[in-house]
Scaffold this active site. Sequence first.
Site, PDB file in Angstrom:
ATOM      1  N   ASP A  28      27.495  60.581  17.575  1.00  0.00           N
ATOM      2  CA  ASP A  28      26.289  59.833  17.208  1.00  0.00           C
ATOM      3  C   ASP A  28      26.614  58.346  17.243  1.00  0.00           C
ATOM      4  OD1 ASP A  28      24.051  58.746  16.105  1.00  0.00           O
ATOM      5  OD2 ASP A  28      24.217  59.766  14.170  1.00  0.00           O
ATOM      6  N   CYS A  54      25.374  54.103  -8.399  1.00  0.00           N
ATOM      7  CA  CYS A  54      26.304  54.807  -9.277  1.00  0.00           C
ATOM      8  C   CYS A  54      26.509  56.248  -8.805  1.00  0.00           C
ATOM      9  CB  CYS A  54      25.773  54.789 -10.708  1.00  0.00           C
ATOM     10  SG  CYS A  54      26.825  55.703 -11.835  1.00  0.00           S
ATOM     11  N   CYS A 110      24.958  58.479 -11.824  1.00  0.00           N
ATOM     12  CA  CYS A 110      23.538  58.568 -12.188  1.00  0.00           C
ATOM     13  C   CYS A 110      22.596  58.001 -11.130  1.00  0.00           C
ATOM     14  CB  CYS A 110      23.289  57.895 -13.535  1.00  0.00           C
ATOM     15  SG  CYS A 110      23.327  56.096 -13.432  1.00  0.00           S
ATOM     16  N   CYS A 163      28.156  50.393 -13.830  1.00  0.00           N
ATOM     17  CA  CYS A 163      26.772  50.850 -13.842  1.00  0.00           C
ATOM     18  C   CYS A 163      26.125  50.451 -15.167  1.00  0.00           C
ATOM     19  CB  CYS A 163      26.712  52.366 -13.671  1.00  0.00           C
ATOM     20  SG  CYS A 163      25.034  53.008 -13.867  1.00  0.00           S
ATOM     21  N   CYS A 213      24.519  54.041 -17.016  1.00  0.00           N
ATOM     22  CA  CYS A 213      25.289  55.083 -17.694  1.00  0.00           C
ATOM     23  C   CYS A 213      26.682  54.609 -18.093  1.00  0.00           C
ATOM     24  CB  CYS A 213      25.399  56.334 -16.820  1.00  0.00           C
ATOM     25  SG  CYS A 213      26.570  56.179 -15.457  1.00  0.00           S
TER      26      CYS A 213
END
Lengths: 233, 464
Positions: free
Chosen positions: B367, B213, B216, B235, B238
């Site tokens: 990278d 989430c 949260c 979620c 929350c």
Amino acid sequence: MERPRIHIGWLYPEYMNLYGDRGNIIVLTQRSRWHGLDPEVTQVRMGESADFARFDLLVIGGGQDREQALVAEDFVRVKARPLAEAIEDGLAVLAVCGGYQMLGKYFKTHTGELIRFSGILDLWTEAGRERMIGNCVIESDLFEGTRTIVGFENHSGRTYLGKGLRPLGRVLKGYGNNGADRTEGVVYKSTVGTYLLIQRALDRRYGGQVKIGALNDDLEMRAHEAIIARFGK
Amino acid sequence: MNLRSRMAVWMGKGLVTATRMAGRGGTTLPGAVARKVAPDLLRTLAAQPREGVVAVTGTNGKTTTAKMLSSICEAAGWGVAHNRAGANLIAGLTTALIQAADWKGRIDQSVGLLEIDEATMPRACQEVRPKVAVVTNFFRDQLDRFGELEHTVDLVARGLAHLAPGGRAVLNADDPNCARLGTRPGAEPLYYGLEVEGAGSGSASQAADARHCVQCGHPYEYAALYYAHLGQYRCPNCGHRRPKPQVYIDRLWDVDALGSSFRLVSLEGACEVRLQIPGLYNVYNALAAAAGAVALGLPLPAIRQGLEATTSQFGRMERITIDDRQVFMALVKNPAGFDSVIQTVMQAESRKNLVIAINDRYADGTDVSWLWDVDFEALAGHQDEINFIICTGRRAEDMAVRLKYAGIDVAKLSIEKDPGAAVKQGLRYIQSGDLLYILPTYTAMLQIRDLIARKGHTKKYWEV
């Protein structure tokens, strides 16, 4: 004959998994198989208690600042004490980037927030303004005799080692721990902390009961030499 | 337009011509020089199109989405000033509008269409003040350049704060990081998403970047998962959930190696579209383009016509014939995109002959550890169908190592550092009627495209 088992732990794979951290798990399991061992990977997630002593090897990957802050509370409350004991007892640990920072006392982010860990090792990290990004070559005596290790680093944290802690190696090209003292990583007993996404696994014998032979590493060495040719020395 | 700006346009146009005569693309330098003469030039030019400027940004699908949107605008009878060569930094945007302008610095096209690099969003939006900004998605991509994903999302958010008055942010509802941009104060969001049952892989791949989430940190529950972390999330902790999309696809069929068919729904109604480009991620690109067109007030028939007229962009995913051999080239630049390409390759029935070209220049991402997040294990699962894989480019060896650890038989791997030589080699190793897959990163693609263009098989890239 039954293949000897090697038990690999992977801490917080759901949070601390960035920049190809999964690669270290792939390399460790594949090399174990090629050595004739039977690897088993167990994920240790947030909220789960962990008996680290049952692992032969533990991998902790990197995470963004946000993820690190999320796992910090769980780490300190549930994981840190048994992990510290296992490390004292000689557990082999490969901790990369954020995972490496977690073994220390704290990480102070660029916003000034202090993420407290439990100081399993006497090291600490503070974010700097500029990220340290690029190919890195270090020289290390970890493998019985001096040799080079190559990898890619990408971190804003500057890590400092307390007195008496040995770095994994000395920086030939790149930034390393903090961009200032030319050290990179840490070695304590069988624990290795590093900012490098090392592309070769550390092979380790367990109690001498299982002997492992040499593998054909031609391709791996070619990849290593290509980077040394470009950036080394 | 003042004299200074006009001089800058002349100079820019002169440089575009000169660099082309020198055989170069000339997509960046003219704009950079012209900005030195008139720092306000981009602002001045971008203020002209009658219908305003559309910005297209996000990790994957920018170029294809912009191309589709351009095709829709043209179907609606609008002239488009578009940075179609894909140079999406500030100098590239300026060059594109210089090219669109006449010698007096006037732009007659109805709309400006600018693909914009995520890191360039804050500055570009301050100057061009887009009327509509389409955001495709956020995946881990070139973290060496952008730092962490959070940072990239923040850069785009800072851009969205500078939309023109009454401007609209067109956001992917299925990507939590993208959707949350709509909760920030500023432009009124228009959401798009898939409302299709049973589409996609059904499980989050390694490339998923927002499994937790964004509010949260708790793991999401997915009612449907389409591709990487894109889906209908919620979620349980929350209550943060996917916003309801206003533009969506509710049916998807005939998804094959040639394209896909879908039913597109907007507030205005619905229509059926046959897309000529394969891959679920291109369905997303088409949906993003359609939603952008809806935000511009364009009607469904133009949207349908524009999408159906779009074919693959050379290098992004295209089939070409060289002598009697078929070549299929698809750009790879991050794990989610590479996974989709592998799935498309595996769908074909023929034996697989591959050239994988990995460079690590700035535009590719320096990278290369992202290669470990690509699901090459899926390729190894079809070992018997693989004839050979030639690894090439500056990081050819790293690619070979990755494939070895994915379980590909080392006997099928070879290394040829020079991309041009590797492609020629691949063509030698296949037979008449066979297909050679070339999967390059960005700068490797430019090298290979130059080689093929020199053989006279495709247009130079600024003409694409």
